[in-house]
Design an enzyme around this catalytic site. Structure first.
Site, mmCIF file in Angstrom:
data_model
loop_
_atom_site.group_PDB
_atom_site.id
_atom_site.type_symbol
_atom_site.label_atom_id
_atom_site.label_comp_id
_atom_site.label_asym_id
_atom_site.label_seq_id
_atom_site.Cartn_x
_atom_site.Cartn_y
_atom_site.Cartn_z
ATOM 1 N N ASP A 8 87.242 -80.948 72.037
ATOM 2 C CA ASP A 8 88.363 -80.636 71.103
ATOM 3 C C ASP A 8 89.124 -81.772 70.623
ATOM 4 O O ASP A 8 89.107 -82.877 71.317
ATOM 5 C CB ASP A 8 89.471 -79.829 71.504
ATOM 6 C CG ASP A 8 90.292 -79.164 70.282
ATOM 7 O OD1 ASP A 8 89.815 -78.820 69.404
ATOM 8 O OD2 ASP A 8 91.481 -79.092 70.629
ATOM 9 N N SER A 9 89.700 -81.760 69.301
ATOM 10 C CA SER A 9 90.353 -82.703 68.751
ATOM 11 C C SER A 9 91.794 -83.080 69.743
ATOM 12 O O SER A 9 92.261 -84.133 69.698
ATOM 13 C CB SER A 9 90.922 -82.756 67.445
ATOM 14 O OG SER A 9 91.470 -80.974 67.393
ATOM 15 N N CYS A 71 86.322 -77.301 69.212
ATOM 16 C CA CYS A 71 87.205 -77.425 68.074
ATOM 17 C C CYS A 71 86.504 -76.754 66.805
ATOM 18 O O CYS A 71 85.337 -77.079 66.389
ATOM 19 C CB CYS A 71 87.328 -78.889 67.621
ATOM 20 S SG CYS A 71 88.115 -79.337 66.396
ATOM 21 N N GLU A 150 101.972 -76.076 68.795
ATOM 22 C CA GLU A 150 102.338 -77.059 69.598
ATOM 23 C C GLU A 150 103.715 -77.168 69.836
ATOM 24 O O GLU A 150 104.041 -77.715 70.939
ATOM 25 C CB GLU A 150 101.660 -78.207 68.904
ATOM 26 C CG GLU A 150 100.316 -78.406 68.905
ATOM 27 C CD GLU A 150 99.890 -79.776 68.451
ATOM 28 O OE1 GLU A 150 100.174 -80.727 68.054
ATOM 29 O OE2 GLU A 150 98.217 -79.739 68.492
ATOM 30 N N CYS A 182 90.620 -71.240 64.550
ATOM 31 C CA CYS A 182 91.321 -72.455 64.900
ATOM 32 C C CYS A 182 91.801 -72.138 66.169
ATOM 33 O O CYS A 182 92.327 -71.348 66.665
ATOM 34 C CB CYS A 182 92.598 -72.946 63.942
ATOM 35 S SG CYS A 182 93.474 -74.119 64.539
ATOM 36 N N HIS A 184 94.346 -73.066 67.894
ATOM 37 C CA HIS A 184 95.493 -72.762 67.925
ATOM 38 C C HIS A 184 95.940 -71.505 67.701
ATOM 39 O O HIS A 184 97.224 -70.979 68.092
ATOM 40 C CB HIS A 184 96.398 -73.804 67.153
ATOM 41 C CG HIS A 184 96.726 -75.378 67.801
ATOM 42 N ND1 HIS A 184 95.323 -76.067 67.895
ATOM 43 C CD2 HIS A 184 97.507 -76.052 67.957
ATOM 44 C CE1 HIS A 184 95.639 -77.220 68.164
ATOM 45 N NE2 HIS A 184 97.000 -77.315 68.640
HETATM 46 N N1 DGL Z 1 91.143 -78.079 67.055
HETATM 47 C C1 DGL Z 1 91.458 -77.890 65.464
HETATM 48 C C2 DGL Z 1 90.720 -76.749 65.112
HETATM 49 O O1 DGL Z 1 90.311 -75.837 65.918
HETATM 50 C C3 DGL Z 1 92.734 -77.663 65.148
HETATM 51 C C4 DGL Z 1 93.789 -78.962 65.294
HETATM 52 C C5 DGL Z 1 93.235 -80.130 64.360
HETATM 53 O O2 DGL Z 1 93.366 -80.217 63.411
HETATM 54 O O3 DGL Z 1 92.625 -81.102 64.926
HETATM 55 O O4 DGL Z 1 90.229 -76.621 64.035
#
Ligand code: DGL
Length: 264
Positions: A8-9, A71, A150, A182, A184
């Protein structure tokens, strides 16, 4: 024994890792969070593809047997472009959510929320229409949800106001199903649910993603079925302390060790 790789990012993919841990208790899992370069959601298509390839190559160095792209931004922007360049099975998060949403909708109106990159790619919309062209899809980018999650802001007044503004076009479209596109957003489920109202089903695909990973491993004969103690390892490209501090709310449990990798 080879592990499953997850990337993931940053920290958000832990919402997917949580379900992988539940669904696949006998599998070793290596998680990589690209915390030096998060967020992916605001970056260009070219950069998201480049960063996704580098994250996959890092996991391949660790000799994994399957990679789960946890991600949404990487899954929707990069995966369609790069999937065929790798021999290893790659499982993204878009298709499991789409299948569930298409199954759930009665009114044939589905909403999708995600980062700017995810919404701009139109991957959710195209996949939904690929399954049922008669479905009307309304999408909205909700970039501020990421820092709210976050910061641990789940129900504050500011979050409610922002949610109201972001979700307005989706509500107006009369959807009965909303994809939380997403990593989050599951943390903000309560506010989103309150804003959308009881009649709208929220699709949080992490569980379906974990089942897809299990089925894919099964179809390649790579599933560990025998009970064993397994290892969960966490790597990040920056600031392991930040990752550790946030892990509890995204994973539901504390993480004792997070390693920083220097050259991704
Ligand atoms: N993990 C990213 C997503 O699910 C969200 C955070 C980011 O923008 O890197 O799209």
């Amino acid at each position: 024994m080879k592990a499953i790789g997850v990337f993931d990012s940053g920290v958000g993919g832990l919402t997917v890792a949580k379900e992988l841990f539940n669904e696949l208790p006998y599998e070793d899992i290596i998680y990589f969070g690209d915390t030096a370069r998060v967020p992916y959601g605001i970056k260009s298509r070219e950069t998201i593809i480049k960063l996704s390839i580098e994250s996959i190559l890092f996991l391949l160095k660790n000799d994994v047997k399957l990679i789960c792209v946890a991600c949404n931004t990487a899954s929707s922007v990069a995966l369609p472009e790069i999937r065929n360049h790798f021999k290893i099975p790659l499982v993204g998060v878009i298709n499991p959510a789409v299948k569930e949403a298409v199954y759930a909708t009665r009114s044939k109106r589905i909403g999708v929320i995600g980062t700017n990159g995810t919404i701009r790619s139109r991957t959710y919309e195209n996949e939904i229409k690929g399954l049922d062209p008669s479905i009307k899809v309304t999408s909205s980018a909700c970039p501020l949800f990421v820092p709210f999650a976050e910061e641990g802001w789940f129900k504050e007044k500011a979050v409610k106001e922002v949610a109201r503004a972001y979700l307005k076009p989706i509500k107006q479209a009369g959807v009965d199903t909303l994809i939380l596109g997403c990593t989050h957003y599951p943390l903000l489920k309560q506010v989103i649910k309150e804003e959308m109202g009881k009649g709208v089903v929220l699709i949080d695909s992490a569980k379906q993603v974990a089942m897809e990973v299990r089925d894919t491993l099964g179809s390649f004969g790579l599933l560990n079925k025998a009970a064993r103690n397994c290892r969960h390892m966490f790597y990040v490209s920056d600031n392991p302390e930040w990752f550790k501090a946030l892990a509890k709310s995204f994973l539901g449990q504390a993480i004792s060790s997070v390693r920083k990798v220097d050259n991704v």
